[in-house]
Structures are given as C-alpha cells and as structure tokens.
Design an enzyme around this catalytic site. Structure first.
Site, PDB file in Angstrom:
ATOM      1  N   HIS A 160       4.720  -4.480  11.111  1.00  0.00           N
ATOM      2  CA  HIS A 160       5.054  -3.678  12.306  1.00  0.00           C
ATOM      3  C   HIS A 160       5.175  -4.575  13.533  1.00  0.00           C
ATOM      4  O   HIS A 160       4.406  -5.529  13.684  1.00  0.00           O
ATOM      5  CB  HIS A 160       3.987  -2.612  12.591  1.00  0.00           C
ATOM      6  CG  HIS A 160       3.983  -1.474  11.618  1.00  0.00           C
ATOM      7  ND1 HIS A 160       4.779  -0.362  11.771  1.00  0.00           N
ATOM      8  CD2 HIS A 160       3.284  -1.282  10.481  1.00  0.00           C
ATOM      9  CE1 HIS A 160       4.559   0.477  10.760  1.00  0.00           C
ATOM     10  NE2 HIS A 160       3.660  -0.065   9.961  1.00  0.00           N
ATOM     11  N   ASP A 197      -0.106  -3.749   6.293  1.00  0.00           N
ATOM     12  CA  ASP A 197      -0.717  -3.209   7.519  1.00  0.00           C
ATOM     13  C   ASP A 197      -2.168  -3.648   7.678  1.00  0.00           C
ATOM     14  O   ASP A 197      -2.961  -2.944   8.305  1.00  0.00           O
ATOM     15  CB  ASP A 197      -0.669  -1.675   7.507  1.00  0.00           C
ATOM     16  CG  ASP A 197       0.719  -1.125   7.817  1.00  0.00           C
ATOM     17  OD1 ASP A 197       1.626  -1.911   8.137  1.00  0.00           O
ATOM     18  OD2 ASP A 197       0.879   0.112   7.739  1.00  0.00           O
ATOM     19  N   ASP A 250       5.949   4.774   4.995  1.00  0.00           N
ATOM     20  CA  ASP A 250       6.826   3.814   5.699  1.00  0.00           C
ATOM     21  C   ASP A 250       6.881   2.468   4.967  1.00  0.00           C
ATOM     22  O   ASP A 250       7.593   1.556   5.393  1.00  0.00           O
ATOM     23  CB  ASP A 250       6.405   3.633   7.169  1.00  0.00           C
ATOM     24  CG  ASP A 250       5.002   3.081   7.342  1.00  0.00           C
ATOM     25  OD1 ASP A 250       4.074   3.559   6.667  1.00  0.00           O
ATOM     26  OD2 ASP A 250       4.831   2.154   8.163  1.00  0.00           O
ATOM     27  N   HIS A 273       1.477   3.954   1.859  1.00  0.00           N
ATOM     28  CA  HIS A 273       2.030   4.748   2.963  1.00  0.00           C
ATOM     29  C   HIS A 273       3.560   4.850   2.890  1.00  0.00           C
ATOM     30  O   HIS A 273       4.242   3.901   2.499  1.00  0.00           O
ATOM     31  CB  HIS A 273       1.601   4.165   4.310  1.00  0.00           C
ATOM     32  CG  HIS A 273       0.165   4.456   4.630  1.00  0.00           C
ATOM     33  ND1 HIS A 273      -0.562   3.726   5.539  1.00  0.00           N
ATOM     34  CD2 HIS A 273      -0.672   5.408   4.144  1.00  0.00           C
ATOM     35  CE1 HIS A 273      -1.799   4.212   5.605  1.00  0.00           C
ATOM     36  NE2 HIS A 273      -1.893   5.228   4.767  1.00  0.00           N
ATOM     37  N   HIS A 293      -7.422  -0.586   5.527  1.00  0.00           N
ATOM     38  CA  HIS A 293      -6.370   0.313   6.027  1.00  0.00           C
ATOM     39  C   HIS A 293      -6.160   1.422   5.000  1.00  0.00           C
ATOM     40  O   HIS A 293      -6.139   2.608   5.341  1.00  0.00           O
ATOM     41  CB  HIS A 293      -5.098  -0.494   6.251  1.00  0.00           C
ATOM     42  CG  HIS A 293      -3.929   0.312   6.722  1.00  0.00           C
ATOM     43  ND1 HIS A 293      -3.876   0.920   7.949  1.00  0.00           N
ATOM     44  CD2 HIS A 293      -2.750   0.598   6.111  1.00  0.00           C
ATOM     45  CE1 HIS A 293      -2.705   1.553   8.079  1.00  0.00           C
ATOM     46  NE2 HIS A 293      -2.011   1.374   6.973  1.00  0.00           N
ATOM     47  N   HIS A 300       0.852  -1.200   0.000  1.00  0.00           N
ATOM     48  CA  HIS A 300       0.000   0.000   0.000  1.00  0.00           C
ATOM     49  C   HIS A 300       0.878   1.238   0.000  1.00  0.00           C
ATOM     50  O   HIS A 300       2.088   1.146   0.126  1.00  0.00           O
ATOM     51  CB  HIS A 300      -0.994  -0.017   1.167  1.00  0.00           C
ATOM     52  CG  HIS A 300      -0.381   0.124   2.539  1.00  0.00           C
ATOM     53  ND1 HIS A 300       0.439  -0.832   3.091  1.00  0.00           N
ATOM     54  CD2 HIS A 300      -0.467   1.115   3.463  1.00  0.00           C
ATOM     55  CE1 HIS A 300       0.812  -0.436   4.313  1.00  0.00           C
ATOM     56  NE2 HIS A 300       0.286   0.741   4.546  1.00  0.00           N
TER      57      HIS A 300
HETATM   58 FE    FE Z   1       2.848   0.913   8.116  1.00  0.00          FE
HETATM   59 ZN    ZN Z   2       0.156   1.782   6.530  1.00  0.00          ZN
END
Ligand code: FE
Ligand code: ZN
Length: 252
Positions: A164, A126, A57, A55, A109, A53
């Site tokens: 994570h 995530d 990070d 994002h 998410h 995805h």
């Molecule tokens: Fe993340």
């Molecule tokens: Zn994310």
C-alpha cells in the site's frame, strides 16, 4: 534482466510484478485487470502467483485471472484458488527465474499472513509499510511485534515491497510518535517530493525502515517520551511500547 514494477490498483494498492521480458511473477493480485493488461502489453507468461494473506484487495483478482501456473499462499488461511499452500520454513522455487524464495510466517495483520524473501527482495504484504505496519485484525500485538522483528532482522539492503502507498500518512504519525528523528525528516522530504512527481515511495529498504519506522524503534528515547506524554505513563518494555503505538495509530 529482472525488474519489479508496481501495478497501481484500487485507491492505494500496489500489485508487484516481477518480469524478465518473457515470464512474470505477480504478488497479491487484488484486481485482475492491471495484471492481465500488463502481461498482454509485454507479451509475458505468468510463471507463479504469490499470495500473502486472504484480504480481498490481495486475492480478489485470482478468479478472473485464472492463472495457469502455481499459486502459492498461506497454508493457515482458506483462500480459493491457491494450488500450493505454504508456511515457514517452506521454499518456493520459480525455475523460470532461477529463483528460490523463503516463506516467512508473519502473523498479526491476519492469522496466517506470510511473506516471501530472497536475498535483496522482500514481499511483505500488509505486515510492514514504510514508516508503519499493518493493523491488527486477527493477531495479538505480541505476534505482530515478533513478525516485524523477523523482518527487521533481514539484511539492511533488502528492498521492501509493501502493498500500500500509505507512506505519507504513516510519516505524519511517525512525526508525532517520534518527534526527534532527523533520518525520518529526510525520508519525509523525499517521499513528499516523490508523491508530488506522481512516483511511488516504494520499495523501501530494511535499513531505512529500521531508521525511520517507529514500530521498529519502540525503544527509542523519543518514542518513549512521546508515549509517556500521550498515555500518561512510560511503557514498561518494548512490547508495551509497540502495543501502545499500534493503539495510538488507530485513533490518529
Ligand atoms: Fe491490503
Ligand atoms: Zn490486508
């Protein structure tokens, strides 16, 4: 022999890297440095990059990494550097590993979030965490609940590579959300020991997550009782319970 190693990044991200001593596949390189360092140290060639995805990070290292190989990512998101946009039911073939991954659509998410599955291995970004799930940034509770059910339907022995290290914080919430769950208590003891030893709690497995993760167990009697106490009313159905759990976790 194929191995999958976590490259820690930022505060609590893992960039998962699969390699066989010659080639590598990297998932969600939010930062380029840990990836290029590992590849140089082990004299590996990048065969593919997988993005779940948009994002930062998860994609922030793409530009600096400038991979000279296919970069797969969600067709429904706009991400610079993706050469092969994919969505379910696309297949991703990585000939260097004689590997075919199935693309799963797991919105919630983010709107276009995808996961990659091959027997034994799930890269879920995530969407699913150990004892938890991603926040709802772009999707609806119903979408995320569906996505999690898609993942929970995979074989029990599937290893779950979450991005994570949120497990201990998630388990603290899980204790409040489902007080009576001995399997979860054992997983908490094991994860506490692993973190003391400086080890990751991941990968998890689908079997374990179905046993310990309240977001995959919204119908469990202990979750329903905890929700009734927390919100003042028993959830009407599993989706209502999931929705209330997700909202409770945001303020926990
Ligand atoms: Fe993340
Ligand atoms: Zn994310």
């Amino acid at each position: 022999m194929r191995q999958i190693v976590p490259l820690p990044a930022f505060k609590d991200n893992y960039i998962w890297l699969m390699h066989d001593g010659r080639h590598a596949v990297v998932v969600d390189p939010g930062d380029a440095a840990p990836v290029s360092d590992f590849i140089a140290q082990h004299d590996l060639t990048l065969a593919a990059v997988l993005i779940t995805h948009h994002h930062a990070d998860h994609v922030g290292g793409l530009a600096a990494l400038a991979p000279d190989c296919p970069v797969y990512g969600p067709a429904r998101e706009d991400i610079a550097g993706i050469t092969h946009p994919v969505q379910a039911p696309d297949l991703v073939s990585i000939p260097e590993f004689a590997l075919t991954l199935q693309v799963l659509d797991v919105p919630g998410h983010t709107r276009g979030h995808i996961a990659y599955y091959t027997p034994g291995v799930l890269f879920c970004g995530d969407t699913l965490f150990s004892a938890g799930c991603g926040r709802l940034f772009e999707g609806t509770p119903a979408q995320l609940f569906d996505s999690l059910n898609t993942l929970a339907a995979l074989p029990d022995d599937t290893q779950v590579y979450c991005t994570h290290e949120y497990t201990l914080a998630n388990l603290a919430f899980a204790q409040a959300a489902e007080p009576d769950n001995p399997a979860r208590d054992r997983w908490l003891d094991e994860c506490t020991a692993r973190r003391h030893a400086g080890e990751p709690t991941l990968p998890s497995s689908i079997a374990r997550e179905k046993a310990v993760n309240p977001f995959l167990r919204p119908d469990s009697p202990s979750v329903r009782e905890a929700l009734a106490r927390h919100t003042g009313q028993a959830p009407a159905d599993a989706l209502a319970a999931f929705t209330a759990l997700r909202a409770w976790k945001n303020t926990f």
